[in-house]
Structure formats: C-alpha cells, structure tokens
Design an enzyme around this catalytic site. Sequence first.
Site, PDB file in Angstrom:
ATOM      1  N   GLY A  71      -3.447  81.066   7.416  1.00 16.11           N
ATOM      2  CA  GLY A  71      -4.393  81.088   6.306  1.00 16.11           C
ATOM      3  C   GLY A  71      -4.980  79.721   6.039  1.00 16.11           C
ATOM      4  O   GLY A  71      -4.503  78.697   6.531  1.00 16.11           O
ATOM      5  N   ASP A 107      -2.042  78.042  13.053  1.00 15.15           N
ATOM      6  CA  ASP A 107      -3.390  78.468  12.677  1.00 15.15           C
ATOM      7  C   ASP A 107      -4.155  77.226  12.201  1.00 15.15           C
ATOM      8  O   ASP A 107      -3.798  76.627  11.193  1.00 15.15           O
ATOM      9  CB  ASP A 107      -3.315  79.517  11.561  1.00 15.15           C
ATOM     10  CG  ASP A 107      -4.685  80.009  11.095  1.00 15.15           C
ATOM     11  OD1 ASP A 107      -5.693  79.670  11.749  1.00 15.15           O
ATOM     12  OD2 ASP A 107      -4.733  80.718  10.078  1.00 15.15           O
ATOM     13  N   ASP A 135     -10.631  71.110   6.167  1.00 16.11           N
ATOM     14  CA  ASP A 135     -10.794  71.192   4.711  1.00 16.11           C
ATOM     15  C   ASP A 135      -9.603  70.567   4.001  1.00 16.11           C
ATOM     16  O   ASP A 135      -9.754  69.910   2.960  1.00 16.11           O
ATOM     17  CB  ASP A 135     -10.948  72.650   4.272  1.00 16.11           C
ATOM     18  CG  ASP A 135     -12.192  73.294   4.845  1.00 16.11           C
ATOM     19  OD1 ASP A 135     -13.171  72.567   5.102  1.00 16.11           O
ATOM     20  OD2 ASP A 135     -12.175  74.521   5.039  1.00 16.11           O
ATOM     21  N   MET A 180     -13.660  85.165   0.963  1.00 15.52           N
ATOM     22  CA  MET A 180     -12.441  85.865   1.345  1.00 15.52           C
ATOM     23  C   MET A 180     -12.394  85.838   2.868  1.00 15.52           C
ATOM     24  O   MET A 180     -13.356  86.253   3.537  1.00 15.52           O
ATOM     25  CB  MET A 180     -12.437  87.312   0.850  1.00 15.52           C
ATOM     26  CG  MET A 180     -11.178  88.071   1.239  1.00 15.52           C
ATOM     27  SD  MET A 180      -9.657  87.352   0.543  1.00 15.52           S
ATOM     28  CE  MET A 180      -9.755  87.932  -1.161  1.00 15.52           C
ATOM     29  N   GLY A 215      -5.490  62.363  15.988  1.00 18.40           N
ATOM     30  CA  GLY A 215      -5.546  61.591  14.756  1.00 18.40           C
ATOM     31  C   GLY A 215      -6.956  61.394  14.236  1.00 18.40           C
ATOM     32  O   GLY A 215      -7.787  62.305  14.311  1.00 18.40           O
TER      33      GLY A 215
END
Length: 305
Positions: A287, A246, A252, A12, A225
């Site tokens: 997020g 953000d 990921d 979290m 890039g």
Amino acid sequence: MGRVFVAGSVNMDVVATADRHPKVGETVAGREVLYFPGGKGANQAVAASRLGAKTTLIGRLGADAFGAELRTFLTAQGIDPGSIKETPETHTGTAIITVAASDNTIVVIPGSNALVSTDDVAAVPLAKGDVAVSQFEIPLPTIAAFFQRAHAAGATTLLNPAPAQKMSGELLALVDILVLNETELGFLAGTELSDDDEAAKIIAVARKLQAREDQTICVTLGKRGVLALAGREEFAVQGCVVEAVDTTGAGDCFVGALAAQLADGVPLRAAFAFANAAASISVQRMGAGPSMPTAAEVAAVLSAG
C-alpha cells in the site's frame, strides 16, 4: 516548528497482485485485490503527519463511497481535512495498480483531483517557516498560484514533478526544492537517463535544469540512495539495503518526510538522509498511504546505521 501544507491529489488505490505483469493483450491470473488510500498528495501528507508535522491537505473528493472512506482515513492520520472539498459533479480520484515481483504499473483516473483550483489554495494560511508541497496530479496553474502565495509568505516550496509532464520556466523558478527520480529529471531536462548512470552525469543534468542559483534539486535513485545539487554544492546519501515488497508511494514517503524535516528546521543534508530512511521502510509494506512510517521507526533505522 513550521507547518506542512500539501496541495495535491487524493485517490483510492485499487491494487491487483500477480506473479508477473501481463503483456499487451494478455490476461494473467491475479492473487488478490486490495484497496488502499493513496494519491500523491494524500500520501505525502500522511507521511509528513505520521512523522510529527502539523499537516494540512488541500484537495478534492467526490461525493461517493471512496470519498467518504478517504476523508475518514486522512482525519485519522492527524491531517487537517478542512481544506478538502467535496465535489459532487465527479468521482473521487482512482488509481488502478498492478503489483508483481515488487514492481508496479499504475493507471490514474484523476476524477475530482482535476478540479483542484486556484481558489482552493487562495485562503491557505501560509507563514514563514512553513513548507508548501505539491506534485503533478492536480492542475499546474493551481500549483503555480499555491507557490506564489508561499513565496509571498516566506514559506519553502517543495515540488515533486510526477507523473512527469513539461512545465513552464515560471513554475520551475517558483520551486525551492525539486524532488524527482532520474527518469523525471531526464524528461524535464530533455536528456535520457537510466538508473545505472554515473553520479557525475546525473548531477550535470540537474545543473542544466536548475532555474535559480539557490535552487535545490534532489534526485532519488531507489536502492542507490539520493543525489542532491543544493545551489552549487553536491552531495550524496547512501541507499538502504532492504527487501522491497511494494514500491508504490516510496517517492511520496520521501517527499513527505523531507517536508516534515524542513518544517522542523533540520539542515538539508540530514533531512535527505532521514527521508531516505523513511522511504526504505515504506517499500517493505503493501500500500501507499498505510505504508508510511512513524518517527520512531525512522530513528531506529538511522541508529542501526
């Protein structure tokens, strides 16, 4: 189409936004506190699943409120949660993130992620054409066992060695595709690199790190890039110019998007371009997990040129 199996962390993310980052020993006033599903493993799995790959996440959650909320979120993203174990003896992994001027600082408390074991990856039904993905927020022996099983099954292994830590030559040799940024590359190769180094220097360091002649090393450079060393071949993917809100989870997103493309049989160069476009979308949203784009959104960016 192959499947994507991600062995990794689930956190979290507790995000505090502020006008600037505090100095050591300083307190600054924040703007708001936000809660987002995160963890590098979960982020990568969400990215792959949203882009159409059949995705399974292997990991652990605590028997707490964060764990219950994260399991609900992951299931809603179309991820198979059957390999996510509940671990009552510890808390769910948590990341404390400060976001200021579109940059972030992160403190990660592993919790249940530190208990992801070789037994957890032993029964994963990997097959030829699948992609096995991991990162460095679970124990390295677990990753090695996971990749050994993947190689035995004929699956492709994809490692994102972040947060950076030293790994054995044996583990590196199990990696088919290594995705990392220039700081992580420099750390693993024992050479200091910065984001303004020339491409030739970055590729030379990647070649030094290469464990096998057929290994691919992909270096993500944010707005500059991507540079890649695929066996002996070198190529670059131009960055996308966007206004970042953000950057949490951008790497990921790239990894998950790349895994989805590889599972679909897309050639490497095109897969890198797709993943780069996906990551450029994610940085325009707050997020980590919730910022991952859909295939239609990425297609729109690529078609716009």
